[in-house]
Design an enzyme around this catalytic site. Structure first.
Site, short mmCIF file in Angstrom:
data_model
loop_
_atom_site.label_atom_id
_atom_site.label_comp_id
_atom_site.label_asym_id
_atom_site.label_seq_id
_atom_site.Cartn_x
_atom_site.Cartn_y
_atom_site.Cartn_z
CE LYS A 81 -8.58 18.57 -2.46
NZ LYS A 81 -9.05 19.88 -2.32
CG ASP A 91 12.55 -7.66 -11.29
OD1 ASP A 91 11.78 -7.04 -10.40
OD2 ASP A 91 12.05 -8.20 -12.57
CE LYS A 109 -1.23 -2.58 1.66
NZ LYS A 109 -0.02 -2.72 0.83
CD GLU A 136 6.43 -0.43 2.80
OE1 GLU A 136 7.34 -1.29 3.38
OE2 GLU A 136 6.03 0.62 3.31
CB CYS A 175 -2.64 -0.28 -3.67
SG CYS A 175 -1.03 -0.53 -3.88
NE ARG A 181 1.06 8.37 1.50
CZ ARG A 181 1.28 9.65 2.12
NH1 ARG A 181 0.25 10.22 2.12
NH2 ARG A 181 2.26 10.04 2.98
C1 UDX Z 1 -2.08 3.40 -1.31
C2 UDX Z 1 -2.02 3.17 0.06
O1 UDX Z 1 -2.25 4.71 0.61
C3 UDX Z 1 -0.51 2.80 0.56
O2 UDX Z 1 -0.83 2.83 1.95
C4 UDX Z 1 -0.62 1.44 -0.10
O3 UDX Z 1 0.49 0.70 0.27
C5 UDX Z 1 -0.68 1.29 -1.40
O4 UDX Z 1 -1.90 1.97 -1.92
P1 UDX Z 1 -1.07 4.70 -3.53
O5 UDX Z 1 -1.98 3.97 -4.27
O6 UDX Z 1 0.34 5.08 -3.78
O7 UDX Z 1 -1.12 4.33 -1.95
O8 UDX Z 1 -1.84 6.22 -3.35
P2 UDX Z 1 -2.73 7.04 -2.32
O9 UDX Z 1 -2.09 8.37 -2.07
O10 UDX Z 1 -3.15 6.35 -1.11
O11 UDX Z 1 -3.98 7.43 -2.96
C6 UDX Z 1 -4.86 6.68 -3.67
C7 UDX Z 1 -5.92 7.08 -4.75
O12 UDX Z 1 -6.81 7.82 -3.93
C8 UDX Z 1 -5.29 8.38 -5.55
O13 UDX Z 1 -6.19 8.06 -7.00
C9 UDX Z 1 -5.68 9.41 -4.89
O14 UDX Z 1 -5.94 10.58 -5.86
C10 UDX Z 1 -6.90 9.07 -4.37
N1 UDX Z 1 -7.50 10.15 -3.15
C11 UDX Z 1 -6.64 9.96 -2.11
C12 UDX Z 1 -8.52 10.77 -3.23
O15 UDX Z 1 -9.35 10.85 -4.16
N2 UDX Z 1 -8.67 11.76 -1.97
C13 UDX Z 1 -7.96 11.59 -1.02
O16 UDX Z 1 -8.38 12.25 -0.16
C14 UDX Z 1 -6.95 10.74 -0.87
#
Ligand code: UDX
Length: 426
Positions: A251, A30, A204, A151, A260, A154
């Site tokens: 949810k 890095d 992706k 990738e 992301c 989460r």
């Molecule tokens: C996401 C993707 O899931 C992952 O595959 C990718 O590589 C990167 O982006 P991440 O951003 O870490 O991962 O979080 P994730 O758990 O997917 O949740 C994203 C957002 O959606 C959060 O703000 C979460 O609170 C919200 N969410 C998730 C909801 O509001 N309702 C749900 O049912 C699920």
């Protein structure tokens, strides 16, 4: 196999450690000296459960080391993973400047055949761009191959997602190189999709956009549930038991945030326009998502009346539980609305320290909610589910709880005399 991972963010650090678990020797590179020093000392500079122990284990076994010296790192490797950030540009697309810089360095220092694997989320066609940049800088025409391997981990679940992926997507114009990359993951049971680089890159964006769409769908429906006096969580349960739909990402809440979804949905919309295609469905996904924090504030204002000078406790700053990441966190938008309305804002988060001068942060929830007119749950931390609501009731000024994540039990709160307001809850 000597593996080099470039970019020590969530994805890069997790990828490096999971590759150590698979029996490979890994170097993490890095440009940020502080990150590298911290990792070499066995300290994660971000919050991700389980990863810190793995870091210490593999440092002790000398399976992994971290450096800022790109030439030695590149020349000592057989396979190079690019995991650098691709932040959002002003025009909504992914900014490839770090990917380009890394490709240039690889081209300049390449000394024998290498496979370059792109893990960063990159626009369709980036594998080709990376190939061209390496070729331009590769004066001795040393052979190499570029493979796309997006990738899907989460934050907050990084380790288990990286170790037990639902699928592994590998794209390349050279199937031999793709096969060599797939052999890095032989201990994993996930199905492997072998395809072209462009397809892997689009998979992706399509996956993240579809998950965002599910969230916006359920969030929009929750507004209808609010009007119809129907419980959105029961709708999600009833829908999710259908295997064709599935229970995940249904949810309802304050909308998606993080590094992301917001970025990737925007990037897919703008890229599609370059191809003359209007993905209007995704524009709708974004607009529903952006409306949720204000919708929540309006709910609060309907109960409290004027928000000016009201003391409000905001529980949770992270965009979701399990992480200290506040990028695009709905919680920050909510705080902004409250401050604009001249409310007095008190905040709490188990892992995030706020840098906002206008809010007061407390280290425990009871102090945060003391004498407040309303408690707002903005992140789904386990700690908030386990709160002693009797104690909360004793110290608040007005017993109003607004659950932006639908994580609390309305009946339990009602028993202690707290008025509960959820999202799409009767
Ligand atoms: C996401 C993707 O899931 C992952 O595959 C990718 O590589 C990167 O982006 P991440 O951003 O870490 O991962 O979080 P994730 O758990 O997917 O949740 C994203 C957002 O959606 C959060 O703000 C979460 O609170 C919200 N969410 C998730 C909801 O509001 N309702 C749900 O049912 C699920």
């Amino acid at each position: 196999m000597n593996v080099l991972v470039i970019g020590m963010g969530y994805v890069g650090t997790t990828t490096g450690l999971v590759l150590c678990e698979q029996g490979h020797k890994v170097i993490g590179l890095d440009i940020d000296k502080n990150k590298i020093n911290s990792l070499n000392e066995g300290k994660l500079y971000f919050y991700e459960k389980g990863l810190d122990e793995l870091l210490i284990t593999h440092l002790n076994r000398e399976n992994i080391s971290f450096t800022t010296e790109s030439m030695d790192a590149i020349q000592g490797s057989d396979i190079i993973f690019i995991c650098v950030g691709t932040p959002k540009n002003e025009d909504g697309k992914a900014d490839l400047k770090y990917v380009r810089e890394v490709a240039m360095l690889i081209g300049r220092y390449i000394n024998n055949y290498k496979i370059i694997v792109i893990k960063s989320t990159v626009p369709v066609g980036t594998a080709e761009t990376v190939t061209n940049i390496i070729m331009e800088n590769n004066r001795d025409h040393i052979p190499f191959d570029v493979v796309s391997n997006p990738e899907f981990l989460r934050e907050g679940n990084a380790l288990s997602d990286a170790k037990n992926p639902d699928r592994i997507v590998i794209g390349s114009s050279n199937m031999e190189a793709a096969k060599m990359v797939s052999e890095l993951f032989t201990n994993m049971t996930a199905p492997i999709v072998m395809t072209t680089s462009k397809t892997a890159e689009l998979v992706k964006y399509a996956s993240n956009s579809f998950l965002a769409l599910k969230i916006s769908f359920i969030n929009e429906l929750s507004t209808l549930c609010d009007r119809m006096n129907i419980d959105i969580d029961e709708i999600s349960l009833g829908m999710g038991l259908d295997h064709r739909i599935g229970p995940y990402f249904l949810k309802a809440g304050l909308g998606y945030g993080g590094s992301c979804f917001p970025k990737d949905v925007d990037a897919l919309i703008t890229t599609s326009k370059d191809y003359g295609v209007n993905l209007s469905i995704l524009e709708q996904v974004v607009s529903i998502n952006e409306s949720k924090p204000l919708y929540f504030i309006e709910k609060v204002a309907r109960t409290l009346g004027e928000l000016k000078n009201k003391r409000i406790a905001v529980l949770g700053l992270a965009f979701k539980s399990g992480t200290d990441d506040t990028r695009e966190s709905p919680s920050l938008r909510i705080i902004e609305y409250l401050l604009n309305a001249q409310s007095i804002v008190r905040v709490h988060d188990p892992v995030v320290t706020s840098s906002m001068k206008e809010v007061e942060q407390f280290t425990n929830v009871i102090d945060t909610v003391r004498e407040v007119d309303a408690v707002l749950i903005c992140t789904d931390w386990e700690e908030y589910k386990q709160l002693d609501w009797n104690k909360v009731k004793e110290v608040v000024k007005q017993p109003f709880v607004f659950d932006g994540r639908n994580i609390l039990n309305k009946d339990e709160l009602k028993k202690v005399g707290i008025q509960y307001h959820g999202i799409g809850k009767p």
